[in-house]
Design an enzyme around this catalytic site. Structure first.
Site, PDB file in Angstrom:
ATOM      1  N   SER A 256       6.953   5.007  -1.083  1.00  0.00           N
ATOM      2  CA  SER A 256       6.442   3.809  -0.418  1.00  0.00           C
ATOM      3  C   SER A 256       7.074   3.729   0.964  1.00  0.00           C
ATOM      4  O   SER A 256       7.824   4.626   1.371  1.00  0.00           O
ATOM      5  CB  SER A 256       6.740   2.571  -1.245  1.00  0.00           C
TER       6      SER A 256
ATOM      7  N   LYS B  11      -2.476   1.248   9.013  1.00  0.00           N
ATOM      8  CA  LYS B  11      -2.103   1.133   7.610  1.00  0.00           C
ATOM      9  C   LYS B  11      -3.294   0.543   6.872  1.00  0.00           C
ATOM     10  O   LYS B  11      -3.599  -0.643   6.988  1.00  0.00           O
ATOM     11  CB  LYS B  11      -0.874   0.247   7.446  1.00  0.00           C
TER      12      LYS B  11
ATOM     13  N   CYS C 113     -23.084 -41.597   3.144  1.00  0.00           N
ATOM     14  CA  CYS C 113     -24.010 -42.734   3.236  1.00  0.00           C
ATOM     15  C   CYS C 113     -24.095 -43.525   1.938  1.00  0.00           C
ATOM     16  O   CYS C 113     -24.762 -44.558   1.892  1.00  0.00           O
ATOM     17  CB  CYS C 113     -25.390 -42.251   3.646  1.00  0.00           C
TER      18      CYS C 113
HETATM   19  S1  IVH Z   1       2.322   7.015   4.176  1.00  0.00           S
HETATM   20  C1  IVH Z   1       5.762   8.700   2.787  1.00  0.00           C
HETATM   21  N1  IVH Z   1       0.322   6.274   5.710  1.00  0.00           N
HETATM   22  O1  IVH Z   1       0.843   1.979   2.282  1.00  0.00           O
HETATM   23  C2  IVH Z   1       5.014   7.478   2.975  1.00  0.00           C
HETATM   24  N2  IVH Z   1       0.757   5.050   3.723  1.00  0.00           N
HETATM   25  O2  IVH Z   1       3.876   1.269   1.050  1.00  0.00           O
HETATM   26  C3  IVH Z   1       3.856   7.388   2.090  1.00  0.00           C
HETATM   27  N3  IVH Z   1      -0.844   3.242   3.317  1.00  0.00           N
HETATM   28  O3  IVH Z   1       1.145   3.033  -0.973  1.00  0.00           O
HETATM   29  C4  IVH Z   1       2.809   6.523   2.584  1.00  0.00           C
HETATM   30  N4  IVH Z   1      -2.073   3.570   5.101  1.00  0.00           N
HETATM   31  O4  IVH Z   1      -1.097   3.441   0.026  1.00  0.00           O
HETATM   32  C5  IVH Z   1       1.024   6.032   4.579  1.00  0.00           C
HETATM   33  N5  IVH Z   1      -1.438   5.743   7.135  1.00  0.00           N
HETATM   34  C6  IVH Z   1      -0.741   5.509   6.011  1.00  0.00           C
HETATM   35  C7  IVH Z   1      -1.088   4.483   5.120  1.00  0.00           C
HETATM   36  C8  IVH Z   1      -0.301   4.278   3.984  1.00  0.00           C
HETATM   37  C9  IVH Z   1      -1.909   2.849   4.003  1.00  0.00           C
HETATM   38  C10 IVH Z   1      -0.350   2.623   2.071  1.00  0.00           C
HETATM   39  C11 IVH Z   1      -0.098   3.627   0.987  1.00  0.00           C
HETATM   40  C12 IVH Z   1       1.223   3.278   0.370  1.00  0.00           C
HETATM   41  C13 IVH Z   1       1.625   2.062   1.109  1.00  0.00           C
HETATM   42  C14 IVH Z   1       3.066   2.208   1.556  1.00  0.00           C
END
Ligand code: IVH
Length: 682
Positions: free
Chosen positions: A95, A129, A425
């Site tokens: 995450s 993101k 009304c």
């Molecule tokens: S990288 C090593 N890139 O955000 C890092 N995550 O808390 C792994 N997410 O569960 C994630 N867009 O589903 C990454 N461009 C992006 C992203 C992304 C959305 C989500 C992903 C993950 C959460 C991170």
């Protein structure tokens, strides 16, 4: 480009065998699928794609042994599964740490540079993101063999049957040298439009709506029946990799994304390599300002140290990499306390429950009111005054109450009842069986309905009275100056300039606009009356059929039902409208105050302007003077150079000359260029 195998083989050896043809079709369809869903740049129309797909389906039906796992026919063909199996990710799904402020972002950048012992600006891969659900796709020798949810990061749920339905996920990787195994990581999401449609359908069929696009996407992935997943129109962006084998790795994250793109995976076009904290901040601001116009939801941006050797040196802390961070946007959803539920009354008397909230900052603005749609929705969500609720405001959609935080409900919270009387009304509220809406029965006696009726009457597609806006209508009704649409035509500049925010200039402009609006067309007039369920199309049909208001007003229910676009309900609404004495009175008053529409002559085109004299002044929009002249003469009219009592119409455009004021002083009919065009084209 895909070579045209068919042509070549036809020429050399006649018709291809079913197996050859199936292969060609698979390649061709996969290629077009890639163009459409990944590159967003289709090369052939949908019908052609469907034709090719049907041809392949037919071959596969006749020769089941020719079906391959990467055939485009195999996206939804799976039976529902009984449950989800657990799968072990080859590499854990991590995450991200979060930053919410500029300071937190620059702390992150400082930590990165300190650990690396580097002074100069770091290059980061900047990505949106996506607000969806993370998935991991396992490709073995280029073939998609497994799809999995994130789960706890180490173990997820197997959802291969569902990810296969997502058209932007290739069933086979493109390119000559494919890795022996590769875990592709990315986000499955649903577009804003797809989400709205899904909720509309849910509302129509009386089902629970989805709280947000993320839940709709995540729920879509966890369907047991892939046919249900396919209906959610899920999409995919790849943003990284997990375990891999038998592939040469680039030395930068941007290189990995390029490799994934070359393999046929969909990569966000917004991705960019930026330099240092200033580059990151700039990217964040650019994306934030585009946020509302993107077709999907994002909840922030992600920055990843681009160099993989740096990433390796930085490592992880508790499941999150030290080399990446999510810089979050202000939330689209917030919690707040609902103070009260009030009912708003619309044009047709429909009561809409509206939540009055403790003001809360959400989606970039402070929200203190949110819609609850209708009574059924209110009941379904069981929202009560005093409740803590989740409020959502995404893009330019009106804020809505999505759900109640039941754990925080006060003991004495009571559901609100539908009022028996109109809150504005005091008339009786009625709810017809089967209808989701409850209505105030006060009709135009109800000031709320009156205001809405006037707004509709003055609106652009109805009488088009420029400058008669919503606030002004409130003032006019509240002060008793206007009760019915006909009263609008009694307003003079002196009375108007006494109103709030009305200078003598805007008052004079409004009087002009009101005077101009008197000349209209029968369809517009009928539409402006606001007869229930008579929209523009129906108004046109009625006008074409009757061409005369008196005849329409006298038409029987049976006659009305015969007209195109007019069903029994609309026919009844039209009848009821004209049977009401006060409606007839308003119509008479409108006609007496000078509202008119040039008659459509029986011989049709060419004779409408017969014998009429026109004068043109100013720059006309969308046409030259000569073109206007031609139009007039073509329909039997005449154009002269100066205004006199004999002039029938003065047509004015931008920067009109003294001819316009002369026309006014002589009481000659005045048309704006737009009105003129409508006039001559009806
Ligand atoms: S990288 C090593 N890139 O955000 C890092 N995550 O808390 C792994 N997410 O569960 C994630 N867009 O589903 C990454 N461009 C992006 C992203 C992304 C959305 C989500 C992903 C993950 C959460 C991170």
């Amino acid at each position: 480009m895909i070579p045209n195998h068919r042509g070549a083989i036809d020429d050399m050896a006649g018709k291809p065998s079913p197996s050859q043809r199936a292969r060609q079709l698979r390649e061709e369809l996969n290629f077009h699928n890639y163009r459409y869903y990944v590159l967003d740049d289709p090369e052939i129309p949908d019908v052609e794609y469907d034709r090719l797909l049907r041809e392949l389906q037919k071959i596969e039906e006749d020769h089941p042994e020719l079906v391959t796992p990467d055939s485009p026919t195999q996206r939804i063909g799976h039976e529902p599964v009984a449950g989800f199996e657990e799968v072990q990710h080859l590499e854990p799904m991590l995450s991200l740490g979060n930053a919410f402020t500029r300071e937190e972002l620059s702390d992150f950048d400082r930590r990165v540079r300190d650990r690396l012992g580097i002074d100069e600006a770091i290059e980061y891969m900047a990505e949106p993101k996506m607000d969806g659900a993370a998935v991991s796709l396992l490709y073995t020798n280029g073939l998609l063999v497994r799809g999995a949810t994130r789960g706890d990061g180490a173990t997820g749920e197997e959802i291969t049957h569902n990810v296969r339905t997502i058209k932007s996920i290739p069933l086979r990787l493109r390119g000559e040298s494919v890795p022996e195994s590769l875990e592709v990581r990315g986000e499955v999401y649903i577009s804003k439009e797809g989400f709205e449609k899904l909720n509309e359908q849910a509302r129509e069929s009386g089902n629970k709506t989805f709280v947000n696009p993320r839940n709709a996407a995540a729920g879509g992935l966890r369907q047991l029946d892939p046919r249900l997943t396919a209906k959610r129109r899920l999409e995919f962006f790849a943003y990284g990799i997990g375990g891999h084998d038998g592939v040469e790795m680039p030395d930068r994250h941007s290189g990995i994304l390029k490799m994934l793109g070359d393999s046929g995976l969909r990569i966000s076009p917004l991705n960019e390599v930026v330099s240092g904290i200033a580059g990151c901040q700039g990217f964040y601001e650019r994306i934030q300002s585009d946020r509302d116009s993107l077709p999907y939801e994002i909840d922030g941006v992600v920055f990843k140290v681009d160099r993989l050797d740096y990433q390796a040196r930085l490592g992880f802390v508790s499941r999150a990499p030290r080399w990446a961070i999510a810089y979050k946007f202000p939330a689209h959803e917030e919690m707040t306390v609902l103070r009260d539920i009030e009912f708003q009354v619309g044009r047709t008397g429909a009561l809409t429950p509206v939540a009055r909230l403790e003001p809360v900052f959400v989606g970039g603005v402070t929200v203190s009111n949110a819609t609850l749609h209708n009574i059924d929705e209110l009941r379904r969500k069981d929202v009560r005054p005093g409740d803590t609720v989740v409020v959502r405001r995404a893009g330019d959609v009106i804020p809505e109450v999505v759900s109640v935080v039941l754990g925080r409900r006060p003991k004495d919270a009571k559901p609100v009842e539908l009022p028996k009387e109109c809150p504005i009304c005091g008339s009786q509220v009625v709810r017809e069986a089967e209808e989701a809406v409850a209505r105030c029965s006060g009709g135009l006696f109800c000031p709320a309905q009156r205001k809405e009726a006037l707004r509709h009457f003055a609106s652009r597609r109805a009488m088009d009275i420029e400058g008669l806006g919503s606030k002004l209508i409130d003032q006019l009704v509240d002060s008793g100056l206007v009760g019915t649409p006909a009263d609008i035509f009694t307003l003079d500049a002196e009375t108007l300039s006494g109103l709030e925010r009305m200078g003598p200039k805007s008052a004079a402009n409004l009087v002009d606009a009101i005077a101009r609006s008197k000349q209209t067309t029968l369809p517009r007039f009928l539409y402006a009356l606001g007869i229930r369920e008579v929209g523009e199309v129906t108004a046109k049909s009625l006008a074409t059929h009757y061409s005369d208001l008196e005849r329409l007003a006298a038409a029987s229910l049976e006659e009305l039902k015969e007209i195109d676009d007019v069903g029994p309900i609309v026919a009844a609404n039209v009848r009821t409208f004209f049977e009401q004495v006060h409606n007839r009175e308003v119509i008479d008053a409108l006609l007496n105050s000078g509202v008119f529409w040039p008659m459509q002559s029986a011989s049709g085109k060419g004779s409408r302007l017969e014998g009429k004299t026109f004068v043109l002044t100013g720059t006309l929009e969308g046409m030259t003077r000569d073109e206007a002249k031609e139009l007039i003469e073509h329909q039997g009219g005449r154009v002269t150079g100066s205004v006199s009592r004999k002039t029938d119409y003065v047509v004015y455009g931008k920067d009109p000359g003294s001819k316009l004021s002369k026309a006014r002083s002589l009481g000659v009919a005045i048309l704006s260029d737009k009105q003129f065009l409508r006039f001559v084209s009806h």
